[in-house]
Design a protein around this motif. Structure first.
Motif, PDB file in Angstrom:
ATOM      1  N   GLN A 113       0.830  -1.214   0.000  1.00  0.00           N
ATOM      2  CA  GLN A 113       0.000   0.000   0.000  1.00  0.00           C
ATOM      3  C   GLN A 113       0.861   1.259   0.000  1.00  0.00           C
ATOM      4  O   GLN A 113       0.594   2.200  -0.728  1.00  0.00           O
ATOM      5  CB  GLN A 113      -0.920   0.012   1.228  1.00  0.00           C
ATOM      6  N   LEU A 114       1.913   1.271   0.845  1.00  0.00           N
ATOM      7  CA  LEU A 114       2.820   2.432   0.859  1.00  0.00           C
ATOM      8  C   LEU A 114       3.527   2.563  -0.482  1.00  0.00           C
ATOM      9  O   LEU A 114       3.794   3.661  -0.967  1.00  0.00           O
ATOM     10  CB  LEU A 114       3.855   2.290   1.978  1.00  0.00           C
ATOM     11  N   GLY A 115       3.820   1.403  -1.062  1.00  0.00           N
ATOM     12  CA  GLY A 115       4.531   1.369  -2.345  1.00  0.00           C
ATOM     13  C   GLY A 115       3.757   2.061  -3.452  1.00  0.00           C
ATOM     14  O   GLY A 115       4.349   2.649  -4.364  1.00  0.00           O
ATOM     15  N   VAL A 116       2.429   2.027  -3.400  1.00  0.00           N
ATOM     16  CA  VAL A 116       1.614   2.657  -4.451  1.00  0.00           C
ATOM     17  C   VAL A 116       1.880   4.165  -4.477  1.00  0.00           C
ATOM     18  O   VAL A 116       2.148   4.747  -5.531  1.00  0.00           O
ATOM     19  CB  VAL A 116       0.110   2.378  -4.207  1.00  0.00           C
ATOM     20  N   TRP A 117       1.861   4.780  -3.309  1.00  0.00           N
ATOM     21  CA  TRP A 117       2.110   6.235  -3.246  1.00  0.00           C
ATOM     22  C   TRP A 117       3.581   6.561  -3.529  1.00  0.00           C
ATOM     23  O   TRP A 117       3.873   7.547  -4.180  1.00  0.00           O
ATOM     24  CB  TRP A 117       1.702   6.772  -1.867  1.00  0.00           C
ATOM     25  N   ALA A 118       4.451   5.746  -3.002  1.00  0.00           N
ATOM     26  CA  ALA A 118       5.884   5.996  -3.229  1.00  0.00           C
ATOM     27  C   ALA A 118       6.192   5.916  -4.729  1.00  0.00           C
ATOM     28  O   ALA A 118       6.961   6.720  -5.259  1.00  0.00           O
ATOM     29  CB  ALA A 118       6.712   4.977  -2.454  1.00  0.00           C
ATOM     30  N   TYR A 119       5.550   4.976  -5.391  1.00  0.00           N
ATOM     31  CA  TYR A 119       5.760   4.810  -6.838  1.00  0.00           C
ATOM     32  C   TYR A 119       5.269   6.047  -7.593  1.00  0.00           C
ATOM     33  O   TYR A 119       5.943   6.556  -8.486  1.00  0.00           O
ATOM     34  CB  TYR A 119       5.026   3.542  -7.299  1.00  0.00           C
ATOM     35  N   LYS A 120       4.069   6.531  -7.196  1.00  0.00           N
ATOM     36  CA  LYS A 120       3.508   7.727  -7.860  1.00  0.00           C
ATOM     37  C   LYS A 120       4.415   8.932  -7.672  1.00  0.00           C
ATOM     38  O   LYS A 120       4.579   9.751  -8.556  1.00  0.00           O
ATOM     39  CB  LYS A 120       2.134   8.049  -7.280  1.00  0.00           C
ATOM     40  N   ALA A 121       4.995   9.038  -6.480  1.00  0.00           N
ATOM     41  CA  ALA A 121       5.847  10.200  -6.189  1.00  0.00           C
ATOM     42  C   ALA A 121       7.293   9.959  -6.619  1.00  0.00           C
ATOM     43  O   ALA A 121       8.143  10.834  -6.448  1.00  0.00           O
ATOM     44  CB  ALA A 121       5.789  10.521  -4.705  1.00  0.00           C
ATOM     45  N   ASN A 122       7.550   8.771  -7.151  1.00  0.00           N
ATOM     46  CA  ASN A 122       8.896   8.411  -7.620  1.00  0.00           C
ATOM     47  C   ASN A 122       9.942   8.558  -6.512  1.00  0.00           C
ATOM     48  O   ASN A 122      11.031   9.090  -6.725  1.00  0.00           O
ATOM     49  CB  ASN A 122       9.270   9.271  -8.834  1.00  0.00           C
ATOM     50  N   VAL A 123       9.557   8.171  -5.322  1.00  0.00           N
ATOM     51  CA  VAL A 123      10.475   8.226  -4.178  1.00  0.00           C
ATOM     52  C   VAL A 123      10.404   6.907  -3.417  1.00  0.00           C
ATOM     53  O   VAL A 123       9.651   6.007  -3.796  1.00  0.00           O
ATOM     54  CB  VAL A 123      10.122   9.383  -3.203  1.00  0.00           C
ATOM     55  N   LYS A 124      11.162   6.813  -2.357  1.00  0.00           N
ATOM     56  CA  LYS A 124      11.157   5.609  -1.529  1.00  0.00           C
ATOM     57  C   LYS A 124      10.284   5.854  -0.292  1.00  0.00           C
ATOM     58  O   LYS A 124       9.908   6.977  -0.008  1.00  0.00           O
ATOM     59  CB  LYS A 124      12.584   5.230  -1.114  1.00  0.00           C
ATOM     60  N   GLU A 125      10.056   4.776   0.442  1.00  0.00           N
ATOM     61  CA  GLU A 125       9.136   4.824   1.592  1.00  0.00           C
ATOM     62  C   GLU A 125       9.494   5.937   2.592  1.00  0.00           C
ATOM     63  O   GLU A 125       8.636   6.710   3.004  1.00  0.00           O
ATOM     64  CB  GLU A 125       9.197   3.471   2.297  1.00  0.00           C
ATOM     65  N   ALA A 126      10.773   6.005   2.971  1.00  0.00           N
ATOM     66  CA  ALA A 126      11.200   6.983   3.977  1.00  0.00           C
ATOM     67  C   ALA A 126      11.003   8.406   3.468  1.00  0.00           C
ATOM     68  O   ALA A 126      10.639   9.310   4.228  1.00  0.00           O
ATOM     69  CB  ALA A 126      12.660   6.762   4.350  1.00  0.00           C
ATOM     70  N   PHE A 166       6.217  14.524  -6.176  1.00  0.00           N
ATOM     71  CA  PHE A 166       5.197  14.564  -5.123  1.00  0.00           C
ATOM     72  C   PHE A 166       3.889  15.180  -5.641  1.00  0.00           C
ATOM     73  O   PHE A 166       2.829  14.909  -5.098  1.00  0.00           O
ATOM     74  CB  PHE A 166       5.714  15.346  -3.915  1.00  0.00           C
ATOM     75  N   LYS A 167       3.993  16.019  -6.693  1.00  0.00           N
ATOM     76  CA  LYS A 167       2.778  16.656  -7.235  1.00  0.00           C
ATOM     77  C   LYS A 167       1.754  15.615  -7.673  1.00  0.00           C
ATOM     78  O   LYS A 167       0.554  15.883  -7.661  1.00  0.00           O
ATOM     79  CB  LYS A 167       3.160  17.562  -8.411  1.00  0.00           C
ATOM     80  N   ASN A 168       2.236  14.435  -8.036  1.00  0.00           N
ATOM     81  CA  ASN A 168       1.302  13.377  -8.451  1.00  0.00           C
ATOM     82  C   ASN A 168       0.398  12.929  -7.304  1.00  0.00           C
ATOM     83  O   ASN A 168      -0.581  12.221  -7.542  1.00  0.00           O
ATOM     84  CB  ASN A 168       2.076  12.155  -8.978  1.00  0.00           C
ATOM     85  N   LEU A 169       0.770  13.309  -6.088  1.00  0.00           N
ATOM     86  CA  LEU A 169      -0.045  12.887  -4.939  1.00  0.00           C
ATOM     87  C   LEU A 169      -1.140  13.891  -4.594  1.00  0.00           C
ATOM     88  O   LEU A 169      -1.963  13.633  -3.720  1.00  0.00           O
ATOM     89  CB  LEU A 169       0.847  12.672  -3.706  1.00  0.00           C
ATOM     90  N   ILE A 170      -1.130  15.037  -5.288  1.00  0.00           N
ATOM     91  CA  ILE A 170      -2.129  16.076  -4.969  1.00  0.00           C
ATOM     92  C   ILE A 170      -3.570  15.530  -5.049  1.00  0.00           C
ATOM     93  O   ILE A 170      -4.344  15.704  -4.103  1.00  0.00           O
ATOM     94  CB  ILE A 170      -1.935  17.334  -5.858  1.00  0.00           C
ATOM     95  N   PRO A 171      -3.951  14.845  -6.144  1.00  0.00           N
ATOM     96  CA  PRO A 171      -5.336  14.335  -6.184  1.00  0.00           C
ATOM     97  C   PRO A 171      -5.642  13.400  -5.013  1.00  0.00           C
ATOM     98  O   PRO A 171      -6.717  13.491  -4.414  1.00  0.00           O
ATOM     99  CB  PRO A 171      -5.395  13.572  -7.513  1.00  0.00           C
ATOM    100  N   GLU A 172      -4.701  12.534  -4.662  1.00  0.00           N
ATOM    101  CA  GLU A 172      -4.920  11.594  -3.555  1.00  0.00           C
ATOM    102  C   GLU A 172      -5.110  12.356  -2.238  1.00  0.00           C
ATOM    103  O   GLU A 172      -6.022  12.076  -1.475  1.00  0.00           O
ATOM    104  CB  GLU A 172      -3.732  10.637  -3.400  1.00  0.00           C
ATOM    105  N   LEU A 173      -4.231  13.348  -2.018  1.00  0.00           N
ATOM    106  CA  LEU A 173      -4.312  14.099  -0.756  1.00  0.00           C
ATOM    107  C   LEU A 173      -5.603  14.907  -0.676  1.00  0.00           C
ATOM    108  O   LEU A 173      -6.247  14.965   0.365  1.00  0.00           O
ATOM    109  CB  LEU A 173      -3.090  15.014  -0.610  1.00  0.00           C
TER     110      LEU A 173
END
Lengths: 344, 122
Positions: A113-126, A166-173
């Motif tokens: 589940q965390l991986g889905v958002w991390a993938y969208k933001a092109n970053v790692k979990e931390a 991280f902008k890819n997470l705007i709709p989710e947030l």
């Protein structure tokens, strides 16, 4: 008369044996065979990494076939339990108590589940967790989504790669419509976790403050009697600076202002050159680095699985060994620890 | 002269081969990387770095200025924080036993372990 002498010497004998060799990592059928060495990266949730290992150790010892607890889940439960909006800087004991009253969402499911958002933001979990903490802190200050997002990006940029999206997470947030890390993670994880979560038979944690030399003695005793690890909260500065003493005095719990609080597991003990050493399992990866290169460690050969009980940077830094834990003086534990947690 | 050149070539050829003698596959949820141990730098490097020059290997050849001191509160991994401080991508990968380790990724996508990076920044 003989009985009298024996009874008189008994405390000395017990004391002398308190640092007899014990190594929970190399013991046969050790639960640590199924718990990897973690690397917490830049996430400041050491307490959750340690609590997850402590619980997994007991669960595997009691028959579970694999590790099942994700540190991010532990951190979330700790924060949610006390209505804290951020997951950073928690307490192992409190987190374990929170998990006892709740259910577990399996490690793999949380990671996915965390991986889905991390993938969208092109970053790692931390990095994702860091951004969420920065963004939500800014929201608390400004009350504006736009401003908080921009400021969150700026404050995360100090250690994030330029390609982070991280902008890819705007709709989710915006869709979640909550602006603190704890509720965000709850909403992100719960839809799946609610479906699959399970109640685990966890033991009650017990915390002991460091109130003098008996602190380490109690840890050694627990290792002997229960064959179980002990969580310690301590100033991690000594890994790089062996003369460092985080405690201001042996009579108070006050620590120096430059102390980097950390949490790790004590998983063994031994006598070396007439002094007692404890074995500490860290969460900074399984390689040799500037923090463990000064110490002798327990290593595992990656191909054969054979353990080396006293490996060192100079002889075992060849890519073929995994550094599992390192030996440090018992005095360092007493001089730098704040408290410990065991499972009853 | 020719024999000196030949022996130098043979030495370099075999020593490079020896440097990459031990390779391993590391992975995360959505990535898999083959890395090999470089004994000269005491570092894991992408396998590709043993075939042609890569940014990771170039970085390890010199000493670099350390990034600003990072906040280590909450038990953050000091080596990983050096990688973040250099604005490199930090990748946590797992070995065959699920043990985790921090790797820094360069713009050519080559990887090296954060511990090795930490050793060349002063």
């Amino acid at each position: 008369m003989k009985l009298f002498i024996f009874l008189a010497l008994l405390p000395t004998l017990v004391f002398a044996n308190s640092c007899d060799y014990k190594n929970l990592i190399t013991a046969s059928d050790s639960p640590f065979d199924k718990i990897p060495v973690y690397d917490q990266d830049g996430a400041n949730i050491c307490y959750a990494f340690t609590a997850a290992q402590l619980l997994d150790y007991e669960l595997i010892k009691d028959g579970l076939s694999s590790r099942s607890i994700h540190p991010a889940w532990v951190a979330l439960k700790d924060a949610a339990n006390i209505n804290k909006s951020e997951i950073s800087f928690g307490s192992s004991r409190r987190a374990i108590e929170a998990l006892m009253n709740d259910s577990n969402c399996h490690y793999d499911l949380v990671a996915k589940q965390l991986g889905v958002w991390a993938y969208k933001a092109n970053v790692k979990e931390a990095e994702l967790l860091r951004f969420l903490e920065n963004f939500t802190n800014q929201y608390k200050k400004t009350g504006s989504f736009q401003v908080a997002f921009q400021n969150g990006l700026k404050t995360t940029a100090d250690w994030c790669p330029p390609h982070a999206t991280f902008k890819n997470l705007i709709p989710e947030l915006e869709n979640l419509a909550v602006f603190a890390t704890t509720p965000i993670l709850t909403k992100l994880l719960m839809p799946k976790c609610e479906e699959f979560k399970t109640k685990l038979p966890l033991r009650k944690p017990h915390m002991v403050n460091n109130e003098g030399p008996n602190f380490s003695k109690n840890i050694l005793k627990h290792l002997d009697q229960k064959n179980s690890p002990v969580e310690v909260s301590y100033c991690a500065n000594f890994w790089q600076e062996p003369s460092y003493q985080g405690r201001l005095s042996s009579s108070t719990l006050d620590l120096k202002s430059d102390c980097f609080m950390h949490s790790s597991l004590v998983v063994g003990k031994r006598m070396m050159n007439n002094s007692c050493q404890v074995l500490i399992r860290n969460t900074w990866g399984n390689g040799w680095n500037k923090t463990n290169e000064k110490w002798n460690c327990v290593c595992k050969h990656k191909s054969t699985g054979k353990f080396e009980d006293n490996c060192s940077y100079s002889t075992h830094n060849n890519g073929q060994y995994s550094v599992e834990a390192c030996w440090v003086g018992e005095d360092l534990l007493n001089n730098n620890s704040h408290s410990s947690v065991i499972l009853k | 002269m020719k024999s000196l050149a030949l022996s130098t070539f043979l030495f370099l050829f075999f020593s490079q081969g020896a440097l990459a003698a031990y390779c391993e596959t590391f992975s995360s949820i959505n990535e898999t990387h083959k890395l090999c141990w470089n004994d000269l730098h005491k570092a894991w490097l992408s396998e590709a770095c043993f075939k042609k020059t890569c940014d990771s290997q170039q970085f390890l050849k010199k000493t670099h200025k350390a990034p600003p001191v990072q906040d280590l509160s909450g038990g953050r991994n000091p080596s990983a924080m050096v990688c973040h401080g250099l604005k490199l991508t930090l990748v946590i990968l797992k070995d065959g036993k699920n043990n985790e380790q921090s790797f820094c990724q360069f713009s050519d996508n080559s990887l090296t372990d954060a511990n090795a990076i930490e050793r060349v920044v002063k």
